[in-house]
Design a protein around this motif. Sequence first.
Motif, PDB file in Angstrom:
ATOM      1  N   ILE A  82     111.603 121.234  -5.075  1.00 29.56           N
ATOM      2  CA  ILE A  82     110.513 120.496  -5.721  1.00 29.56           C
ATOM      3  C   ILE A  82     109.568 121.434  -6.462  1.00 29.56           C
ATOM      4  CG2 ILE A  82     108.525 119.001  -5.341  1.00 29.56           C
ATOM      5  CD1 ILE A  82     110.014 117.799  -2.960  1.00 29.56           C
TER       6      ILE A  82
ATOM      7  N   LEU B 110     110.634 101.512  -3.835  1.00 27.71           N
ATOM      8  CA  LEU B 110     112.088 101.315  -3.881  1.00 27.71           C
ATOM      9  C   LEU B 110     112.758 101.931  -2.657  1.00 27.71           C
ATOM     10  CD1 LEU B 110     112.864 102.089  -7.653  1.00 27.71           C
ATOM     11  CD2 LEU B 110     112.603  99.860  -6.570  1.00 27.71           C
ATOM     12  N   LEU B 111     112.043 102.839  -1.995  1.00 30.34           N
ATOM     13  CA  LEU B 111     112.611 103.506  -0.821  1.00 30.34           C
ATOM     14  C   LEU B 111     112.306 102.742   0.471  1.00 30.34           C
ATOM     15  CD1 LEU B 111     111.491 107.111  -1.827  1.00 30.34           C
ATOM     16  CD2 LEU B 111     113.741 106.094  -2.152  1.00 30.34           C
TER      17      LEU B 111
ATOM     18  N   PHE C 138     118.090 100.996  -7.801  1.00 31.74           N
ATOM     19  CA  PHE C 138     118.004 102.097  -8.758  1.00 31.74           C
ATOM     20  C   PHE C 138     118.668 101.763 -10.089  1.00 31.74           C
ATOM     21  CE2 PHE C 138     118.212 104.686  -4.665  1.00 31.74           C
ATOM     22  CZ  PHE C 138     116.828 104.667  -4.533  1.00 31.74           C
TER      23      PHE C 138
ATOM     24  N   VAL D 172     109.560 115.265  -9.258  1.00 34.10           N
ATOM     25  CA  VAL D 172     108.500 114.292  -8.972  1.00 34.10           C
ATOM     26  C   VAL D 172     109.038 113.185  -8.058  1.00 34.10           C
ATOM     27  CG1 VAL D 172     107.000 112.534  -9.997  1.00 34.10           C
ATOM     28  CG2 VAL D 172     107.227 114.767 -11.100  1.00 34.10           C
ATOM     29  N   LEU D 173     110.261 112.723  -8.376  1.00 33.01           N
ATOM     30  CA  LEU D 173     110.854 111.668  -7.538  1.00 33.01           C
ATOM     31  C   LEU D 173     111.016 112.164  -6.098  1.00 33.01           C
ATOM     32  CD1 LEU D 173     113.582 110.188  -9.922  1.00 33.01           C
ATOM     33  CD2 LEU D 173     111.467 109.079  -9.171  1.00 33.01           C
ATOM     34  N   LYS D 174     111.414 113.424  -5.961  1.00 32.79           N
ATOM     35  CA  LYS D 174     111.556 113.974  -4.606  1.00 32.79           C
ATOM     36  C   LYS D 174     110.197 114.030  -3.902  1.00 32.79           C
ATOM     37  CE  LYS D 174     115.604 116.778  -4.169  1.00 32.79           C
ATOM     38  NZ  LYS D 174     116.092 118.122  -3.887  1.00 32.79           N
ATOM     39  N   THR D 175     109.157 114.349  -4.662  1.00 30.94           N
ATOM     40  CA  THR D 175     107.812 114.358  -4.083  1.00 30.94           C
ATOM     41  C   THR D 175     107.459 112.979  -3.531  1.00 30.94           C
ATOM     42  OG1 THR D 175     107.190 115.982  -5.735  1.00 30.94           O
ATOM     43  CG2 THR D 175     105.406 114.903  -4.573  1.00 30.94           C
ATOM     44  N   LEU D 176     107.935 111.943  -4.251  1.00 33.14           N
ATOM     45  CA  LEU D 176     107.628 110.575  -3.819  1.00 33.14           C
ATOM     46  C   LEU D 176     108.454 110.154  -2.611  1.00 33.14           C
ATOM     47  CD1 LEU D 176     107.494 108.750  -7.286  1.00 33.14           C
ATOM     48  CD2 LEU D 176     105.600 109.713  -5.972  1.00 33.14           C
ATOM     49  N   GLY D 177     109.432 110.972  -2.241  1.00 40.96           N
ATOM     50  CA  GLY D 177     110.239 110.638  -1.062  1.00 40.96           C
ATOM     51  C   GLY D 177     111.709 110.408  -1.365  1.00 40.96           C
ATOM     52  N   PHE D 178     112.086 110.490  -2.649  1.00 44.07           N
ATOM     53  CA  PHE D 178     113.505 110.363  -2.984  1.00 44.07           C
ATOM     54  C   PHE D 178     114.254 111.555  -2.381  1.00 44.07           C
ATOM     55  CE2 PHE D 178     114.078 107.036  -6.344  1.00 44.07           C
ATOM     56  CZ  PHE D 178     112.780 106.539  -6.310  1.00 44.07           C
ATOM     57  N   THR D 179     115.416 111.285  -1.801  1.00 42.94           N
ATOM     58  CA  THR D 179     116.198 112.372  -1.204  1.00 42.94           C
ATOM     59  C   THR D 179     117.172 112.941  -2.235  1.00 42.94           C
ATOM     60  OG1 THR D 179     117.914 110.847  -0.484  1.00 42.94           O
ATOM     61  CG2 THR D 179     116.122 111.278   1.076  1.00 42.94           C
TER      62      THR D 179
ATOM     63  N   ALA E  90     111.750 114.215   3.388  1.00 40.11           N
ATOM     64  CA  ALA E  90     111.606 113.289   2.245  1.00 40.11           C
ATOM     65  C   ALA E  90     111.116 111.929   2.747  1.00 40.11           C
ATOM     66  CB  ALA E  90     112.932 113.153   1.516  1.00 40.11           C
ATOM     67  N   GLN E  91     111.707 111.463   3.846  1.00 41.99           N
ATOM     68  CA  GLN E  91     111.283 110.172   4.416  1.00 41.99           C
ATOM     69  C   GLN E  91     109.837 110.250   4.890  1.00 41.99           C
ATOM     70  OE1 GLN E  91     113.899 108.833   7.484  1.00 41.99           O
ATOM     71  NE2 GLN E  91     115.509 108.211   6.050  1.00 41.99           N
TER      72      GLN E  91
ATOM     73  N   MET F  35     107.011 108.528 -15.175  1.00 44.29           N
ATOM     74  CA  MET F  35     108.300 108.436 -15.858  1.00 44.29           C
ATOM     75  C   MET F  35     108.076 107.755 -17.212  1.00 44.29           C
ATOM     76  SD  MET F  35     110.470 109.655 -13.716  1.00 44.29           S
ATOM     77  CE  MET F  35     109.788 110.493 -12.307  1.00 44.29           C
TER      78      MET F  35
ATOM     79  N   PHE G  19      99.203 114.485  -9.493  1.00 41.86           N
ATOM     80  CA  PHE G  19      99.415 115.743 -10.216  1.00 41.86           C
ATOM     81  C   PHE G  19      98.387 115.913 -11.334  1.00 41.86           C
ATOM     82  CE2 PHE G  19     103.486 114.087  -8.743  1.00 41.86           C
ATOM     83  CZ  PHE G  19     104.077 115.179  -8.133  1.00 41.86           C
TER      84      PHE G  19
ATOM     85  N   ILE H  33     106.185 119.607   0.489  1.00 42.76           N
ATOM     86  CA  ILE H  33     107.123 119.848  -0.610  1.00 42.76           C
ATOM     87  C   ILE H  33     107.473 121.330  -0.718  1.00 42.76           C
ATOM     88  CG2 ILE H  33     106.400 117.813  -1.895  1.00 42.76           C
ATOM     89  CD1 ILE H  33     104.875 119.590  -3.800  1.00 42.76           C
TER      90      ILE H  33
ATOM     91  N   ARG I 204     107.490 112.212   3.724  1.00 43.54           N
ATOM     92  CA  ARG I 204     106.613 112.220   2.538  1.00 43.54           C
ATOM     93  C   ARG I 204     106.403 110.800   2.016  1.00 43.54           C
ATOM     94  NH1 ARG I 204     109.504 116.820   0.826  1.00 43.54           N
ATOM     95  NH2 ARG I 204     110.855 115.533  -0.459  1.00 43.54           N
ATOM     96  N   SER I 205     107.506 110.034   1.958  1.00 42.74           N
ATOM     97  CA  SER I 205     107.389 108.688   1.396  1.00 42.74           C
ATOM     98  C   SER I 205     106.457 107.814   2.232  1.00 42.74           C
ATOM     99  CB  SER I 205     108.778 108.038   1.279  1.00 42.74           C
ATOM    100  OG  SER I 205     109.273 107.741   2.566  1.00 42.74           O
TER     101      SER I 205
ATOM    102  N   HIS J 120     119.601 110.364  -3.291  1.00 41.27           N
ATOM    103  CA  HIS J 120     119.108 109.432  -4.315  1.00 41.27           C
ATOM    104  C   HIS J 120     119.234 110.038  -5.714  1.00 41.27           C
ATOM    105  CE1 HIS J 120     116.504 107.693  -0.900  1.00 41.27           C
ATOM    106  NE2 HIS J 120     117.473 106.841  -1.158  1.00 41.27           N
TER     107      HIS J 120
END
Lengths: 387, 225
Positions: A379, B113-114, A3, A293-300, B82-83, B99, B93, B58, B85-86, A303
């Motif tokens: 989210i 990265l996860l 990160f 958005v990061l949380k949607t991607l799986g970031f906890t 969260a895990q 970003m 969207f 979500i 979802r990843s 993180h």
Amino acid sequence: MKFFKLIAKNLLRHKLRTSLTMLGLAVAILAFGLLRTVVTAWYAGVDASASNRLISRDAVSFIFPLPYSYRDQIAKVPGVSEVSFATWFQGTYVDNRPEHFFPRMAVDAETIFDLYPEFLLPHDQLEAFKRERNSCVIGEKIAKEFNFKIGDIITIQGDIFPGTWQFVIRGIYKPKDKTVDPTQMFFHWTYLDEKLKQDSPFRAGNVGWYIIRIDNPEDAPAVSEAVDRMFENSPAKTKTETEKAFQQSFVSLSSAIITSLEIVSYVIIGIILLVLANTIIMSARERIREYAVLKTLGFTSKHIFILVAGEALFISIIGGAIGVAFTFPVVAGFGAAFPTFFPVFNIANSTLALAAVFSIIIGAVASIFPAIRSANIKIVDGLRQIG
Amino acid sequence: MADTIVQVHDVSKSYHRDSIEIPVLQNITLDVPEGEFLALMGPSGSGKTTLLNLIAGIDRPNNGSINVAGTNIVQLGESALAQWRSRHVGFVFQFYNLMPVLTAFENVELPLLLTHLSKKERKEHVETALNVVGLADRIHHYPKQLSGGQEQRVAIARAIVTDPTIIVADEPTGDLDKKSADEILLLMERLNGEFKKTIVMVTHDPRAAERAHKTQHLEKGELIQ
């Protein structure tokens, strides 16, 4: 570490804001370091005190002298290994401007350097000093400041002891380490006493204070008590204490100033903490949608917390490091500008450690609220934020 | 007959605004077979985005169960969800949500990265995903250096880079001109047809819905057959 790039890129999003915050932190840490160094300089005498030295002075006030005759009596007290003495001479060199001030003392030439091994004086210079009645020894900082060399004559205009006094420099001492004052001048007490016998006989035969070396530092209370008891019924009663306590009594005269400086140094840290907290809160608020958005991607939440706190810590550590780096030249410049006002003016390790710790604490504390807030964002709520 | 990959059973969802409870979904039951390309249509406020969010994990329903890829996601805690979802969901969207400080490559790399993938492996995955969406030549471009259609393709690459079980798309063409929208829909058709990805897409656009295998309509929080 994965990160780190994201944290670094977020920091560069508003380069001016990040730079100004870092600069503010650097200035705050620099100011903190400088103020702490001034405070430390004030305590330099206390810190440099030896545990096996006692100081005996007049019980009423330091300005009253003690009879020279006390010397032999003090030397007989059990636990005392050596006795020396000194008298504050003061006087004026060139004029009364602060930059021409340095401590001048009449001392017992035979013993003073035995009692103060932290003043490093070459043997031949010590012997030359002992031999010559009107000679003196000066600290290397004074020699450098006024370009004095061995053999030069220093002329001092007396005030406490009126008259024009001339001393031949026979020695230049070096301090053993950074904590030792390199700005003092020592000359023969006998030279002073002989002149007093001629000009003011009633003032002769006195010394300012006694320096007592004891065998065992643990005996300091007992020896002090024994010395004071010995002169309890004398016209000049003594007050004997450790050298540290003696130095502390001088510092306590300026305690209000020192306390103020200490408070100001911590206030500066508090102010910059609020400034950084404001910056991080603003940054985090602007990015609520991105964190969602990061949380949607799986970031906890963890993180997200790391990202926000990491940003604050990055700013505070880099800013703090810049501040500490600049503290060295600023302190050196300050010390050079006032060489005799603060004879020992060094950045203490404790100051560096405090600056480093505060840099980290500032980053950590400033980020707690925005990091928790960002980490806990729902989210769906975050995605509704206008990005 | 394909296995059912999404099972929504008797799900209701309401929101609170001040002290008023606003029902959004009422007793929804929906099955999505594996490999399906499903379009959810309906007027604004019908609850289609809420249903999509629930399927993607979500948001949480007030009651009912949602089983996706063999996991009852309603029972998962925040961290586990969260895990999950990843691993299982790729989200696309309407407004891309890239970003701005990251390049196309870095944006697509984010979900990886996860994972425990090495840097080299991540690079390979990202390049593959960007190749699939036809943006291999824009790898080092920042979002502001890309057109809307290209940004959405980067977002799709980000959604597929972890090889998720299901792709959910919320109005993926809603912010695009017709040509770009067609390209995105073509890409989604390809992901469904060629890469066998299950897709659930919310859309207002009937032309977009036509590209799906099946369309479900929502109105006032209820599915209309």
